[in-house]
Design an enzyme around this catalytic site. Structure first.
Site, PDB file in Angstrom:
ATOM      1  N   THR A  23      63.689  -3.913  73.305  1.00  0.00           N
ATOM      2  CA  THR A  23      64.298  -2.590  73.192  1.00  0.00           C
ATOM      3  C   THR A  23      65.431  -2.406  74.202  1.00  0.00           C
ATOM      4  O   THR A  23      65.407  -3.015  75.282  1.00  0.00           O
ATOM      5  CB  THR A  23      63.217  -1.510  73.428  1.00  0.00           C
ATOM      6  OG1 THR A  23      63.843  -0.244  73.599  1.00  0.00           O
ATOM      7  CG2 THR A  23      62.391  -1.792  74.685  1.00  0.00           C
ATOM      8  N   ASP A  24      66.371  -1.525  73.871  1.00  0.00           N
ATOM      9  CA  ASP A  24      67.448  -1.217  74.824  1.00  0.00           C
ATOM     10  C   ASP A  24      66.912  -0.479  76.051  1.00  0.00           C
ATOM     11  O   ASP A  24      67.600  -0.379  77.065  1.00  0.00           O
ATOM     12  CB  ASP A  24      68.564  -0.395  74.148  1.00  0.00           C
ATOM     13  CG  ASP A  24      68.088   0.934  73.562  1.00  0.00           C
ATOM     14  OD1 ASP A  24      66.885   1.247  73.634  1.00  0.00           O
ATOM     15  OD2 ASP A  24      68.947   1.669  73.029  1.00  0.00           O
ATOM     16  N   GLU A  25      65.661   0.045  75.941  1.00  0.00           N
ATOM     17  CA  GLU A  25      65.113   0.808  77.075  1.00  0.00           C
ATOM     18  C   GLU A  25      64.892  -0.059  78.304  1.00  0.00           C
ATOM     19  O   GLU A  25      64.710   0.468  79.401  1.00  0.00           O
ATOM     20  CB  GLU A  25      63.803   1.502  76.674  1.00  0.00           C
ATOM     21  CG  GLU A  25      64.032   2.563  75.634  1.00  0.00           C
ATOM     22  CD  GLU A  25      62.888   3.569  75.510  1.00  0.00           C
ATOM     23  OE1 GLU A  25      62.056   3.663  76.423  1.00  0.00           O
ATOM     24  OE2 GLU A  25      62.850   4.260  74.482  1.00  0.00           O
TER      25      GLU A  25
ATOM     26  N   TYR B  68      56.210   2.337  79.338  1.00  0.00           N
ATOM     27  CA  TYR B  68      56.534   1.613  78.092  1.00  0.00           C
ATOM     28  C   TYR B  68      57.665   0.611  78.320  1.00  0.00           C
ATOM     29  O   TYR B  68      57.532  -0.583  78.035  1.00  0.00           O
ATOM     30  CB  TYR B  68      56.917   2.595  76.982  1.00  0.00           C
ATOM     31  CG  TYR B  68      57.660   1.927  75.836  1.00  0.00           C
ATOM     32  CD1 TYR B  68      57.005   1.046  74.976  1.00  0.00           C
ATOM     33  CD2 TYR B  68      59.031   2.146  75.635  1.00  0.00           C
ATOM     34  CE1 TYR B  68      57.691   0.406  73.946  1.00  0.00           C
ATOM     35  CE2 TYR B  68      59.721   1.515  74.610  1.00  0.00           C
ATOM     36  CZ  TYR B  68      59.046   0.648  73.767  1.00  0.00           C
ATOM     37  OH  TYR B  68      59.727   0.003  72.759  1.00  0.00           O
TER      38      TYR B  68
ATOM     39  N   LYS C 128      57.760  -3.582  78.221  1.00  0.00           N
ATOM     40  CA  LYS C 128      58.641  -4.377  77.343  1.00  0.00           C
ATOM     41  C   LYS C 128      59.495  -5.325  78.193  1.00  0.00           C
ATOM     42  O   LYS C 128      59.745  -6.473  77.811  1.00  0.00           O
ATOM     43  CB  LYS C 128      59.531  -3.460  76.499  1.00  0.00           C
ATOM     44  CG  LYS C 128      58.783  -2.605  75.475  1.00  0.00           C
ATOM     45  CD  LYS C 128      58.100  -3.417  74.379  1.00  0.00           C
ATOM     46  CE  LYS C 128      59.063  -4.056  73.419  1.00  0.00           C
ATOM     47  NZ  LYS C 128      58.332  -4.727  72.294  1.00  0.00           N
TER      48      LYS C 128
HETATM   49  P1  NAD Z   1      55.000   1.207  65.709  1.00  0.00           P
HETATM   50  O1  NAD Z   1      54.283   1.882  66.813  1.00  0.00           O
HETATM   51  O2  NAD Z   1      55.415   1.989  64.508  1.00  0.00           O
HETATM   52  O3  NAD Z   1      54.148  -0.030  65.184  1.00  0.00           O
HETATM   53  C1  NAD Z   1      53.481  -0.906  66.046  1.00  0.00           C
HETATM   54  C2  NAD Z   1      52.537  -1.771  65.221  1.00  0.00           C
HETATM   55  O4  NAD Z   1      51.921  -2.714  66.105  1.00  0.00           O
HETATM   56  C3  NAD Z   1      51.417  -0.982  64.529  1.00  0.00           C
HETATM   57  O5  NAD Z   1      51.246  -1.441  63.209  1.00  0.00           O
HETATM   58  C4  NAD Z   1      50.191  -1.321  65.381  1.00  0.00           C
HETATM   59  O6  NAD Z   1      48.974  -1.276  64.639  1.00  0.00           O
HETATM   60  C5  NAD Z   1      50.526  -2.715  65.844  1.00  0.00           C
HETATM   61  N1  NAD Z   1      49.830  -3.083  67.091  1.00  0.00           N
HETATM   62  C6  NAD Z   1      49.754  -2.352  68.238  1.00  0.00           C
HETATM   63  N2  NAD Z   1      49.005  -2.991  69.146  1.00  0.00           N
HETATM   64  C7  NAD Z   1      48.602  -4.157  68.580  1.00  0.00           C
HETATM   65  C8  NAD Z   1      47.819  -5.255  69.020  1.00  0.00           C
HETATM   66  N3  NAD Z   1      47.260  -5.281  70.239  1.00  0.00           N
HETATM   67  N4  NAD Z   1      47.628  -6.295  68.177  1.00  0.00           N
HETATM   68  C9  NAD Z   1      48.173  -6.282  66.928  1.00  0.00           C
HETATM   69  N5  NAD Z   1      48.892  -5.265  66.448  1.00  0.00           N
HETATM   70  C10 NAD Z   1      49.116  -4.207  67.264  1.00  0.00           C
HETATM   71  O7  NAD Z   1      56.268   0.512  66.406  1.00  0.00           O
HETATM   72  P2  NAD Z   1      57.761   0.330  65.846  1.00  0.00           P
HETATM   73  O8  NAD Z   1      58.528   1.554  66.126  1.00  0.00           O
HETATM   74  O9  NAD Z   1      57.705  -0.248  64.488  1.00  0.00           O
HETATM   75  O10 NAD Z   1      58.269  -0.787  66.870  1.00  0.00           O
HETATM   76  C11 NAD Z   1      58.044  -2.173  66.601  1.00  0.00           C
HETATM   77  C12 NAD Z   1      58.592  -2.994  67.754  1.00  0.00           C
HETATM   78  O11 NAD Z   1      59.988  -2.725  67.914  1.00  0.00           O
HETATM   79  C13 NAD Z   1      57.953  -2.673  69.108  1.00  0.00           C
HETATM   80  O12 NAD Z   1      57.815  -3.880  69.801  1.00  0.00           O
HETATM   81  C14 NAD Z   1      58.963  -1.772  69.801  1.00  0.00           C
HETATM   82  O13 NAD Z   1      58.889  -1.924  71.188  1.00  0.00           O
HETATM   83  C15 NAD Z   1      60.271  -2.323  69.243  1.00  0.00           C
HETATM   84  N6  NAD Z   1      61.388  -1.372  69.145  1.00  0.00           N
HETATM   85  C16 NAD Z   1      61.226  -0.178  68.503  1.00  0.00           C
HETATM   86  C17 NAD Z   1      62.333   0.666  68.353  1.00  0.00           C
HETATM   87  C18 NAD Z   1      62.209   1.982  67.632  1.00  0.00           C
HETATM   88  O14 NAD Z   1      63.165   2.755  67.642  1.00  0.00           O
HETATM   89  N7  NAD Z   1      61.107   2.300  66.982  1.00  0.00           N
HETATM   90  C19 NAD Z   1      63.576   0.288  68.870  1.00  0.00           C
HETATM   91  C20 NAD Z   1      63.694  -0.941  69.542  1.00  0.00           C
HETATM   92  C21 NAD Z   1      62.584  -1.772  69.651  1.00  0.00           C
HETATM   93  O1  DAU Z   2      65.595   2.981  72.304  1.00  0.00           O
HETATM   94  C1  DAU Z   2      64.588   2.320  71.629  1.00  0.00           C
HETATM   95  C2  DAU Z   2      63.283   3.074  71.744  1.00  0.00           C
HETATM   96  O2  DAU Z   2      63.392   4.237  70.919  1.00  0.00           O
HETATM   97  C3  DAU Z   2      62.076   2.251  71.347  1.00  0.00           C
HETATM   98  O3  DAU Z   2      61.947   1.173  72.234  1.00  0.00           O
HETATM   99  C4  DAU Z   2      60.806   3.097  71.344  1.00  0.00           C
HETATM  100  O4  DAU Z   2      59.714   2.341  70.857  1.00  0.00           O
HETATM  101  C5  DAU Z   2      61.021   4.291  70.429  1.00  0.00           C
HETATM  102  O5  DAU Z   2      59.885   5.124  70.439  1.00  0.00           O
HETATM  103  C6  DAU Z   2      62.260   5.072  70.863  1.00  0.00           C
HETATM  104  O6  DAU Z   2      62.046   5.706  72.157  1.00  0.00           O
HETATM  105  P1  DAU Z   2      62.556   7.202  72.451  1.00  0.00           P
HETATM  106  O7  DAU Z   2      61.783   7.725  73.582  1.00  0.00           O
HETATM  107  O8  DAU Z   2      64.037   7.248  72.540  1.00  0.00           O
HETATM  108  O9  DAU Z   2      62.131   7.901  71.042  1.00  0.00           O
HETATM  109  P2  DAU Z   2      61.424   9.292  70.719  1.00  0.00           P
HETATM  110  O10 DAU Z   2      61.515   9.472  69.239  1.00  0.00           O
HETATM  111  O11 DAU Z   2      60.105   9.427  71.367  1.00  0.00           O
HETATM  112  O12 DAU Z   2      62.418  10.338  71.404  1.00  0.00           O
HETATM  113  C7  DAU Z   2      63.800  10.389  71.077  1.00  0.00           C
HETATM  114  C8  DAU Z   2      64.436  11.452  71.931  1.00  0.00           C
HETATM  115  O13 DAU Z   2      63.943  12.737  71.512  1.00  0.00           O
HETATM  116  C9  DAU Z   2      64.093  11.362  73.405  1.00  0.00           C
HETATM  117  O14 DAU Z   2      65.210  11.765  74.163  1.00  0.00           O
HETATM  118  C10 DAU Z   2      62.951  12.351  73.599  1.00  0.00           C
HETATM  119  C11 DAU Z   2      63.263  13.410  72.570  1.00  0.00           C
HETATM  120  N1  DAU Z   2      62.108  14.116  71.965  1.00  0.00           N
HETATM  121  C12 DAU Z   2      61.114  13.364  71.431  1.00  0.00           C
HETATM  122  C13 DAU Z   2      60.021  13.954  70.850  1.00  0.00           C
HETATM  123  C14 DAU Z   2      58.896  13.126  70.276  1.00  0.00           C
HETATM  124  C15 DAU Z   2      62.074  15.498  71.896  1.00  0.00           C
HETATM  125  O15 DAU Z   2      63.004  16.177  72.369  1.00  0.00           O
HETATM  126  N2  DAU Z   2      60.996  16.094  71.321  1.00  0.00           N
HETATM  127  C16 DAU Z   2      59.955  15.380  70.806  1.00  0.00           C
HETATM  128  O16 DAU Z   2      58.984  16.005  70.305  1.00  0.00           O
END
Ligand code: NAD
Ligand code: DAU
Length: 339
Positions: free
Chosen positions: A125-127, A153, A157
């Site tokens: 992730t970019d985080e 988190y 990562k």
């Molecule tokens: P998500 O939370 O929607 O899905 C995570 C999945 O992993 C779920 O199906 C869960 O059951 C499974 N999981 C969790 N713990 C596990 C374990 N111990 N063993 C096996 N399976 C397990 O997550 P997402 O948003 O789809 O993100 C997927 C990946 O991409 C993550 O690694 C996250 O860090 C990364 N990522 C997400 C975003 C985003 O914006 N959502 C952006 C950049 C990177």
């Molecule tokens: O940048 C990549 C990341 O993006 C991934 O690595 C993470 O897995 C993914 O969850 C996401 O993280 P964020 O913290 O950016 O996403 P989230 O949707 O939780 O929040 C997006 C923005 O909105 C953040 O600035 C917090 C804000 N927010 C979020 C929620 C859930 C609110 O203002 N209200 C809310 O209820």
């Protein structure tokens, strides 16, 4: 080609499985997922009975189980999406984040070393780069930006990324890492900003914006992320990190207003609530490397992607309503308990 996709019952992993089944119909895809609260097996229903697909309910921390799956499947590649992914939950309870995101990654890579692999790909992730100030729009994250995390988190990562690079240098494991910005699109779990706001707006519930809502995220349509990973698997250089993001920077408050407008809901639903602890201000990716080396560019503009996403949530109410009611967690037992 057999690929183990971990976390494939989650948001991005499921979209990746759908993309790969379409783009490479001759590949075998094995989804390994623990089905935590974030995993939803009903999402995978369209591919469940395909002969080149298998679902294995398994924890990536379960070494014996993971080794057994490798013995059965002889994977050529592993793409690791499995993670605890929600920042707010990591602030409440960091431990499971370290367990799954770091130790789980280690187990997967140990299996790759033991049984041999063409590629281990870590979805990061970019985080891991921390955040950027709002008054410096000229700054972007490159692959050389130092790791500087804010939340449990992002720290977990980053820890995993360092371990992946160490396994490459120490043991010669053929790894790649991608660091992507915020994804949005179908099957996004309704605890994250965009799906939460859509679901709450449709239910005429308050829309909880953290702080002042000025935080900026760089949004990428999930399909563009999946295509980037596909390219990295086939053309990316081993040992390299690739940033993925699309210059689609948006303030949270503006996204919430777009959602209100698209759904015909009043902005008076917006409620400013206490800020997230350690809340990152701005994320912004410089995708020059993946563009120059692999020719990747995002195809979906935010203005189009957000409308498509809102429409998907309108057309698939049952998917997110069963999540909100908690009913989806009975799906596995109901469908597979006796198989
Ligand atoms: P998500 O939370 O929607 O899905 C995570 C999945 O992993 C779920 O199906 C869960 O059951 C499974 N999981 C969790 N713990 C596990 C374990 N111990 N063993 C096996 N399976 C397990 O997550 P997402 O948003 O789809 O993100 C997927 C990946 O991409 C993550 O690694 C996250 O860090 C990364 N990522 C997400 C975003 C985003 O914006 N959502 C952006 C950049 C990177
Ligand atoms: O940048 C990549 C990341 O993006 C991934 O690595 C993470 O897995 C993914 O969850 C996401 O993280 P964020 O913290 O950016 O996403 P989230 O949707 O939780 O929040 C997006 C923005 O909105 C953040 O600035 C917090 C804000 N927010 C979020 C929620 C859930 C609110 O203002 N209200 C809310 O209820």
């Amino acid at each position: 080609m057999t690929i183990i996709v971990t976390g494939g019952a989650g948001f991005i992993g499921a979209n990746f499985i759908f993309h790969m089944m379409k783009a490479h119909p001759d590949y075998r895809l094995v989804c390994l997922d623990k089905l935590t609260y974030a995993g939803n097996l009903s999402t995978l229903a369209p591919v469940m009975d395909e002969p080149n697909f298998r679902f294995a309910k398994l924890d990536i921390c379960d070494r014996e189980g993971v080794y057994r799956l490798f013995e059965e499947e002889h994977p050529d590649m592993v793409v690791n999406f499995a993670a605890e992914s929600h920042v707010d939950r990591s602030i409440e309870n960091p431990e499971v984040f370290l367990q799954t995101n770091i130790l789980g990654t280690q187990v997967l890579m140990d299996a790759c070393r033991r049984y041999g692999i063409q590629r281990y790909h870590q979805v990061s992730t970019d985080e891991v780069y921390g955040d950027l100030p709002l008054d410096r729009p000229d700054l972007f994250f490159t692959e050389e930006t130092p790791i500087h995390t804010s939340s449990p988190y992002s720290s977990s990562k980053a820890g995993a990324d360092l371990l992946v690079l160490a396994y490459h240098r120490t043991y010669g494991l053929p790894v790649t890492i991608s660091r992507c910005s915020n994804n949005y699109g179908p099957y996004h779990f309704p605890e994250k900003l965009i799906p939460l706001m859509i679901a709450n707006a449709l239910n005429d519930k308050p829309l909880p914006v953290y702080g002042t809502g000025e935080n900026v995220r760089d949004w990428l349509y999930v399909e563009d992320h999946c295509k980037a990973i596909d390219l990295i698997l086939h053309k990316g250089r081993v040992g390299e990190v690739y940033n993925i993001g699309g210059h689609n920077e948006m303030r949270n408050i503006d996204i919430v207003k777009i959602i209100c407008k698209a759904l015909g809901k009043p902005e008076s639903l917006i409620t400013f609530v206490t800020d997230r602890k350690g809340h990152d201000m701005r994320y912004a990716i410089d995708p020059t490397k993946i563009h120059n080396e692999l020719g990747w560019l995002p195809e979906t503009k935010f203005a189009d992607g957000i409308q498509k996403t809102i429409q998907w949530y309108l057309d698939n109410k049952a998917w997110w309503q069963t999540i909100i009611s908690g009913e989806y967690q009975n799906y596995y037992e109901k469908m597979y308990g006796n198989r």
